[in-house]
Design a protein around this motif. Structure first.
Motif, PDB file in Angstrom:
ATOM      1  N   GLU A 178       0.967  -1.199  -0.135  1.00 42.81           N
ATOM      2  CA  GLU A 178       0.269  -0.014   0.155  1.00 42.81           C
ATOM      3  C   GLU A 178       0.915   1.329   0.069  1.00 42.81           C
ATOM      4  N   ALA A 179       0.324   2.152  -0.772  1.00 41.39           N
ATOM      5  CA  ALA A 179       1.268   3.696  -0.844  1.00 41.39           C
ATOM      6  C   ALA A 179       0.315   4.783  -0.396  1.00 41.39           C
ATOM      7  N   GLU A 180       0.586   5.280   0.931  1.00 42.59           N
ATOM      8  CA  GLU A 180      -0.364   6.282   1.398  1.00 42.59           C
ATOM      9  C   GLU A 180       0.359   7.509   1.165  1.00 42.59           C
ATOM     10  N   HIS A 219       6.057  15.810  -3.469  1.00 46.61           N
ATOM     11  CA  HIS A 219       5.144  14.737  -3.361  1.00 46.61           C
ATOM     12  C   HIS A 219       5.789  13.626  -2.469  1.00 46.61           C
ATOM     13  N   GLU A 220       4.902  13.445  -1.475  1.00 42.17           N
ATOM     14  CA  GLU A 220       5.521  12.489  -0.313  1.00 42.17           C
ATOM     15  C   GLU A 220       4.323  11.442   0.001  1.00 42.17           C
ATOM     16  N   ALA A 221       5.107  10.229   0.444  1.00 44.74           N
ATOM     17  CA  ALA A 221       4.195   9.046   0.593  1.00 44.74           C
ATOM     18  C   ALA A 221       4.934   8.189   1.471  1.00 44.74           C
ATOM     19  N   ILE A 227      13.487   8.866   3.448  1.00 48.40           N
ATOM     20  CA  ILE A 227      13.979   9.346   4.720  1.00 48.40           C
ATOM     21  C   ILE A 227      13.761   8.297   5.755  1.00 48.40           C
ATOM     22  N   GLU A 228      12.936   7.269   5.445  1.00 47.88           N
ATOM     23  CA  GLU A 228      12.857   6.258   6.408  1.00 47.88           C
ATOM     24  C   GLU A 228      12.763   4.952   5.717  1.00 47.88           C
ATOM     25  N   CYS A 229      13.226   3.929   6.371  1.00 47.69           N
ATOM     26  CA  CYS A 229      13.020   2.680   5.563  1.00 47.69           C
ATOM     27  C   CYS A 229      13.003   1.651   6.567  1.00 47.69           C
ATOM     28  N   LYS A 230      12.183   0.427   6.026  1.00 44.70           N
ATOM     29  CA  LYS A 230      11.958  -0.514   7.056  1.00 44.70           C
ATOM     30  C   LYS A 230      13.212  -1.591   7.201  1.00 44.70           C
ATOM     31  N   ALA A 231      14.263  -1.624   6.350  1.00 45.20           N
ATOM     32  CA  ALA A 231      15.204  -2.117   6.408  1.00 45.20           C
ATOM     33  C   ALA A 231      16.017  -1.535   7.468  1.00 45.20           C
ATOM     34  N   CYS A 266       8.408   2.589   5.034  1.00 41.38           N
ATOM     35  CA  CYS A 266       9.272   3.403   4.378  1.00 41.38           C
ATOM     36  C   CYS A 266       8.717   4.796   4.306  1.00 41.38           C
ATOM     37  N   HIS A 267       9.526   5.712   3.999  1.00 39.23           N
ATOM     38  CA  HIS A 267       8.916   7.002   3.775  1.00 39.23           C
ATOM     39  C   HIS A 267       9.773   7.749   2.960  1.00 39.23           C
TER      40      HIS A 267
END
Length: 364
Positions: free
Chosen positions: A97-99, A114-116, A163-167, A173-174
């Motif tokens: 999903e992309a929020e 654009h930011e998601a 700027i953020e990553c699940k890894a 991820c952001h």
């Protein structure tokens, strides 16, 4: 047509829309585990940086292709394309999903923000499986896709930054996407990854470096042989200094621990004594910087005493104590990488000579 009214079936139609240049273009589906293995092999083979560039460019071209297809369709407002991209991202399986947090653009003036939030990125999950947690963002294909897609619909280069990553341990991820100008220099280091690597050029450079290293080691080996001959023939320190000068073409100094000249070559003895005095004054003036470093460091140092008096100097040891110094003088020339190897071989030969002399004296 409104983007928020599109379902996955309609998005699928966009993704499979025939390319006018190639009406027979086909789509290929690949399991995420297989792509994860491909990433693993690329990183192991090419390294992290080169793999990052490869995946960013791959994602970029995928995003450009989808954007070109989306632009062929009729939209109520061009801004609707900002919502199509994230849905295409999801359809391809890159995300669950992309929020969208921000979706603003001025197509007339070439401006975009654009930011998601990217939820459950396959790339982050596969990286965690193969390599574990990362210190840096790893969703390079996703970032490249977003950059290529948004750049195509805006008509101006847009760069996405994770700027953020699940890894890295974040929940999701952001990503933030702006034009190069709007980043105001923050992503300048990233731009190089979007340029194709000149692998042949790099291989040529690597070959040249290896050739230089080979020549340096060959030269150092010759030095070692000649110096050992001098030691075995029980020649004095003056002969060692002479051999070092013949090979390096540099003035050579051998001085005791108090910087008193013992032997020199490639320079008149009187002038050599003056340089030894200058070095002693340089030590006294920069006691903390130079003298202590040489006493407590086993490494070769480069001393910049004055514009016309630069020394590469290494300590001479006897029974684990510094008993003197061996050095090269640089006036107009600059140090070469091989000089350090030659100088250290010279210091070793001096140590062996002094050890032989000490043994002979004790025996007598």
């Amino acid at each position: 047509m409104k983007a928020d009214e599109l379902d996955l079936t309609q998005i699928y139609k966009i993704s499979t829309l025939h390319n006018q240049d190639d009406p027979q273009e086909r789509m290929v589906t690949i399991p995420t585990a297989a792509i994860g293995m491909l990433r693993h092999e690329l990183i192991k083979t090419l390294g992290l940086e080169r793999t990052k560039g490869f995946l960013l460019r791959h994602g970029w071209h995928c995003g450009v292709k989808d954007a070109q297809k989306a632009l062929e369709m009729d939209w109520d407002n061009k801004k609707e394309l900002l919502y199509v991209g994230p849905k295409m991202h999801t359809l391809h399986g890159y995300l669950e999903e992309a929020e969208l947090l921000v979706a603003e653009a001025d197509f007339s003036n070439g401006w975009m923000h654009h930011e998601a939030i990217w939820k459950n990125s396959y790339e982050a999950e596969e990286h965690l499986k193969k390599f574990g947690p990362s210190n840096d963002p790893v969703c390079h294909t996703l970032v490249g896709y977003a950059s290529g897609y948004l750049s195509t619909i805006l008509g101006k280069k847009v760069i996405a930054k994770e700027i953020e990553c699940k890894a890295m341990g974040h929940k999701h991820c952001h990503a933030v996407c702006r034009t190069v100008e709007e980043w105001n220099g923050e992503i300048d280091n990233e731009l190089k990854f979007y340029e194709a690597d000149n692998i042949i050029g790099e291989l040529d450079q690597t070959f040249e470096k290896l050739k230089i290293e080979r020549d340096n080691f060959s030269r150092a080996y010759v030095v070692h042989q000649k110096l050992m001959e001098e030691v075995l023939k029980e020649h004095d320190l003056s002969s060692i200094a002479k051999v070092l000068h013949q090979i390096s073409k540099l003035p050579v100094f051998i001085e005791d621990v108090n910087v008193q000249l013992i032997a020199a070559s490639g320079i008149p003895e009187q002038e050599a004594s003056l340089f030894s005095e200058k070095l002693k004054k340089c030590f006294h003036k920069n006691r903390q910087k130079y003298s202590d470093s040489l006493k407590y460091s086993k490494q070769t140092l480069f001393l910049n005493c004055s514009p016309e008096h630069k020394r590469m100097i290494t300590p001479i040891y006897l029974h684990r104590k510094i008993v003197g110094y061996c050095s090269f003088l640089y006036r107009e020339t600059v140090p070469q990488e091989v000089d350090k190897l030659i100088l250290e071989h010279g210091a070793l030969a001096c140590s062996l000579y002094l050890l032989n002399e000490r043994t002979r004296f004790n025996t007598e």
